[in-house]
Design a protein around this motif. Sequence first.
Motif, mmCIF file in Angstrom:
data_model
loop_
_atom_site.group_PDB
_atom_site.id
_atom_site.type_symbol
_atom_site.label_atom_id
_atom_site.label_comp_id
_atom_site.label_asym_id
_atom_site.label_seq_id
_atom_site.Cartn_x
_atom_site.Cartn_y
_atom_site.Cartn_z
ATOM 1 N N PRO A 404 0.821 -1.212 0.000
ATOM 2 C CA PRO A 404 0.000 0.000 0.000
ATOM 3 C C PRO A 404 0.857 1.265 0.000
ATOM 4 N N LEU A 405 0.293 2.321 -0.574
ATOM 5 C CA LEU A 405 0.919 3.644 -0.538
ATOM 6 C C LEU A 405 -0.114 4.636 -0.015
ATOM 7 N N PRO A 406 0.312 5.775 0.505
ATOM 8 C CA PRO A 406 -0.680 6.775 0.944
ATOM 9 C C PRO A 406 -1.408 7.381 -0.258
ATOM 10 N N ALA A 407 -2.671 7.638 -0.101
ATOM 11 C CA ALA A 407 -3.450 8.237 -1.202
ATOM 12 C C ALA A 407 -3.374 9.754 -1.081
ATOM 13 N N ASP A 408 -2.261 10.310 -1.515
ATOM 14 C CA ASP A 408 -2.068 11.766 -1.416
ATOM 15 C C ASP A 408 -2.970 12.491 -2.418
ATOM 16 N N GLU A 409 -3.459 13.643 -1.975
ATOM 17 C CA GLU A 409 -4.281 14.457 -2.901
ATOM 18 C C GLU A 409 -3.386 15.089 -3.973
ATOM 19 N N THR A 410 -2.240 15.572 -3.525
ATOM 20 C CA THR A 410 -1.263 16.122 -4.480
ATOM 21 C C THR A 410 0.113 15.569 -4.122
ATOM 22 N N VAL A 411 0.933 15.421 -5.128
ATOM 23 C CA VAL A 411 2.270 14.868 -4.894
ATOM 24 C C VAL A 411 3.286 15.781 -5.584
ATOM 25 N N ASP A 412 4.216 16.347 -4.806
ATOM 26 C CA ASP A 412 5.249 17.192 -5.444
ATOM 27 C C ASP A 412 6.439 16.311 -5.856
ATOM 28 N N ASP A 413 7.403 16.924 -6.495
ATOM 29 C CA ASP A 413 8.526 16.149 -7.038
ATOM 30 C C ASP A 413 9.300 15.416 -5.947
ATOM 31 N N ALA A 414 9.486 16.098 -4.810
ATOM 32 C CA ALA A 414 10.264 15.480 -3.724
ATOM 33 C C ALA A 414 9.551 14.233 -3.206
ATOM 34 N N ARG A 415 8.245 14.369 -3.030
ATOM 35 C CA ARG A 415 7.448 13.232 -2.538
ATOM 36 C C ARG A 415 7.474 12.091 -3.563
ATOM 37 N N ARG A 416 7.391 12.470 -4.805
ATOM 38 C CA ARG A 416 7.399 11.482 -5.894
ATOM 39 C C ARG A 416 8.719 10.698 -5.886
ATOM 40 N N GLU A 417 9.800 11.436 -5.656
ATOM 41 C CA GLU A 417 11.101 10.774 -5.627
ATOM 42 C C GLU A 417 11.207 9.849 -4.422
ATOM 43 N N GLU A 418 10.641 10.309 -3.303
ATOM 44 C CA GLU A 418 10.665 9.510 -2.069
ATOM 45 C C GLU A 418 9.893 8.192 -2.275
ATOM 46 N N ILE A 419 8.729 8.300 -2.920
ATOM 47 C CA ILE A 419 7.899 7.110 -3.168
ATOM 48 C C ILE A 419 8.635 6.165 -4.120
ATOM 49 N N THR A 420 9.215 6.753 -5.169
ATOM 50 C CA THR A 420 9.949 5.926 -6.148
ATOM 51 C C THR A 420 11.079 5.172 -5.459
ATOM 52 N N LYS A 421 11.809 5.865 -4.597
ATOM 53 C CA LYS A 421 12.926 5.230 -3.891
ATOM 54 C C LYS A 421 12.425 4.104 -2.995
ATOM 55 N N ALA A 422 11.289 4.342 -2.324
ATOM 56 C CA ALA A 422 10.749 3.311 -1.425
ATOM 57 C C ALA A 422 10.366 2.064 -2.227
ATOM 58 N N ILE A 423 9.761 2.275 -3.394
ATOM 59 C CA ILE A 423 9.382 1.122 -4.224
ATOM 60 C C ILE A 423 10.646 0.399 -4.689
ATOM 61 N N LEU A 424 11.634 1.168 -5.100
ATOM 62 C CA LEU A 424 12.881 0.544 -5.598
ATOM 63 C C LEU A 424 13.591 -0.234 -4.494
#
Lengths: 519, 387
Positions: A404-424
Amino acid sequence: MAEAALQTQFAGRIEGGIDAIVLGAGADGLAAAAYLGKAGFTTVLLETGAEIGGVIQSREFAPGQLCTDGEHLIFALDPIAIEDLDLYRFGVSYASRRLETAYFFDDGRMFPLGGDLQGAANILPDEDLVARLSAFVRDVFELAVYLRPAFANPAAEVLEKVFAAAPSALARRLLRYGFAPATDVLDTMLPDGPVKTAMMSEACFRSAAPPDEAFSFMNLVRRWAGEASGLQGANAYPEGGAAGVINALRRSAQAAGVDIRAATPIKSILIEWDRAAGVELEGGGQIRAPIIVAAQNARRVFMDLIGPTGIGIDFQRAIAAAPPKIATGRLHLALKGVARDEKTKANMRRRLMYAPRTDALRLAFADARAGNIPEAMTIEAVFPSAFDAGAAEKMHVFSIMAHPLPADETVDDARREEITKAILRNLEKFAPSIEQRIAAVDLRLPSDFADAADSKTMAAKPGVLRQWTLAGAATTAANISGLYFCGPEAQIGAGLSCAAGRVAAKAAIRSAKRGVIAL
Amino acid sequence: MIFPAADIVVEAPRATPLYAAAASVSDANLWTSVNGWSAPRIFTSVEAEYKAAKTHAAIADLGPLARYAVRGGDAAHFLARVTTAPAMRLKSGESARGLILDDLGGVIDLAEVSRLSEELFLLTTPTAHSRRLQLAARGLNAVAEDISADVAALGVFGPDAGDALAAAGLKTPGANVATSAMVRGVETAARPIQFGALSGVELIFPKLEALTVWERLQRRAGLAPIGLDALEILRIEAGAPRPGVDFLSAERTGSKNTRTPSEIGLAHLAPIDRGWFNGRRGLRYLAPSPSRGLVTLSIDSEIAAPGETVLAGGKPVGRLTSCALSPALKRIVAFADVSRATHGKDYEISLSPPDQELVGAKLLKTAESALASAYMGAQREATDSRR
């Protein structure tokens, strides 16, 4: 420019002589339109966007690299719709029919399970485990098959009938499995170990219900009620990915004489004296028809196109309820280098799944609900480029779903990178050093959908019980005669199905034949 | 407007703005709680209060009822959706009764809507519905503000109600038209109301003015206060069902115990051939002849209690839901929930021990049942003419 000219051309025009209008050219909309067309109804399919397919869209995410948003595997494509709409003739074919799943765990172990779940246990080394897993799969399969009608058609009367008519043995199983948390069922049925951990991840995958929430086991029952290429509980990769199925549905609809009109936004659904009467187009003009099948999300259909003064307050409460705060992320990676040896190629033609420990999974749901990015998460991954002939010449495409991931209403670039890193990080558990091979990364989250309503629809599915309640209410289409609903809320569970489109179209056809709707 | 069932679990009910005034003239000092507010049951004697209302005029604290000021460009649409009252057709000053229904046509509550200006309405309901109103306003330019705690409300009932208000120097509404004014920043209104056969006026004003207004009416017009017990007799005689007593809100009961407007004898308040209101589609799908219904009975006895069995032809067909001894009729008047198949027959009531006897009961024609009959007749005629 051409679109504007077209809208000007139709402004103020009232188009008649149409029996049915289908709104939304996703899989369910296409299926519904094909059914109506085949039944001899003059049918128009209207799609707001320029492309058909709904959330299933192919796009180039890196130079020369295509990916498909939405589903990357088929596990619940409605067998009745396949047959009725002759989808095999119209192009549905499978690059891989019975995908073997390779489960990976945090201790580095791997456990393969064959595509045919009923015989999968036989490959295990432990006889006791074979017996218990076989009994578990048999039990859940029987229940899943019994509940199929209620999963396909969530109308309250179908649900009541299915539950009331359950033979005593199944009724007992329904009580035991249907209302229980996944942890309770799996702790009882399977010994501790990788098999149980794998099943726990399967039960919670793409669901907003954590493993110890009541009714969470039903998510696995729903998943195993589905079929892929005629095999219950299996996964298949269709030729051309999910977009291949969409193309077959489009061909089927066109062959049935459906008039497909893309880039035709709707302003409102016309309701006259509790009956559907047609639609008003955004650019002006009306299309009149006594049947409307709405295959868009419920908020869009009922709140925007009909409006609060045309729907019930209790129904509005149901569809306006906050979506679960859990989402599934879609990550596409373009990987440098191409596998040459057959062993690696064979491994790439599997469904790969990383199953975290149950306590880590529980924590992941708690984290995601709180808006934090979980440390551990379930990963489902396939290599579309290993299936699609000629797709991988210089690079491979790795298609990943993370949950599962958090259902963010908006995602900025930093958050996007953080999520990508967590998945990787989780991907590294079974694909070490993958980061060194990445040529391009593409992350899609629910918030990436421009339409806020679509973004909410893309959040994880709530618990099956809540889905049943909402779907049951939505499919009655607020008691508006001639209006049938088969949007995402009408479907129980995730996956590309078309069952909701079939049920909605058949209900419309039945009503027209009985004279309830005058054509 | 009808009071809902008394609360049985509220230990410390709040005082309405008129509590001190009412308490000062209450000999019986007998109170109950309605919607969490203190409400007087008896001031002097039930019979005296009843007679005062029937022959002269009586004053009642209507503070425990829920009130909402509804504002906005879509206020009329909003009220036409939430209630069955024809809010869209109301002109400024006009009021209409209606019901609040769930999506399937089950009755949630009674409602009274008054249009005070183009974009300002007053909604009065027996019980509070803030959450429902909030949900119903989504997507509409309308806001329902709960003003129950900000205003005092009293009712003046009886044939001399208008004279009493004039004697007290208070502005009275026309026969059918409400008047409103701003007093201390709060909308105040005086509007005509009906309590069964009794006509009256409801005054709504800022709570700080509560004691002043009460005193004026008491001293200058000599009005007697009336409590809930006497109002209960007037209510049953009028054929007005009481939420929580004669029927349960569809929001608080299972589908089997949900009642439709027709089943509580108020079909005329939810005509399905009128414009959209919530629950109308549900009503259209329901069977035209409900299997059960509320009836008002006149019982040949001075003793009967809610819950007692109603018999027809010797067979149990229902039960009493509320009862009161009518001083005018010298017998019990009651609401009963009975099988529709027995409607119009002579009934018997099986009294519980120690009396344990069968007493006769007849249908009582009431103001409400006359309206319902007229409506049903018109519906039948319309259906026949369509054929």
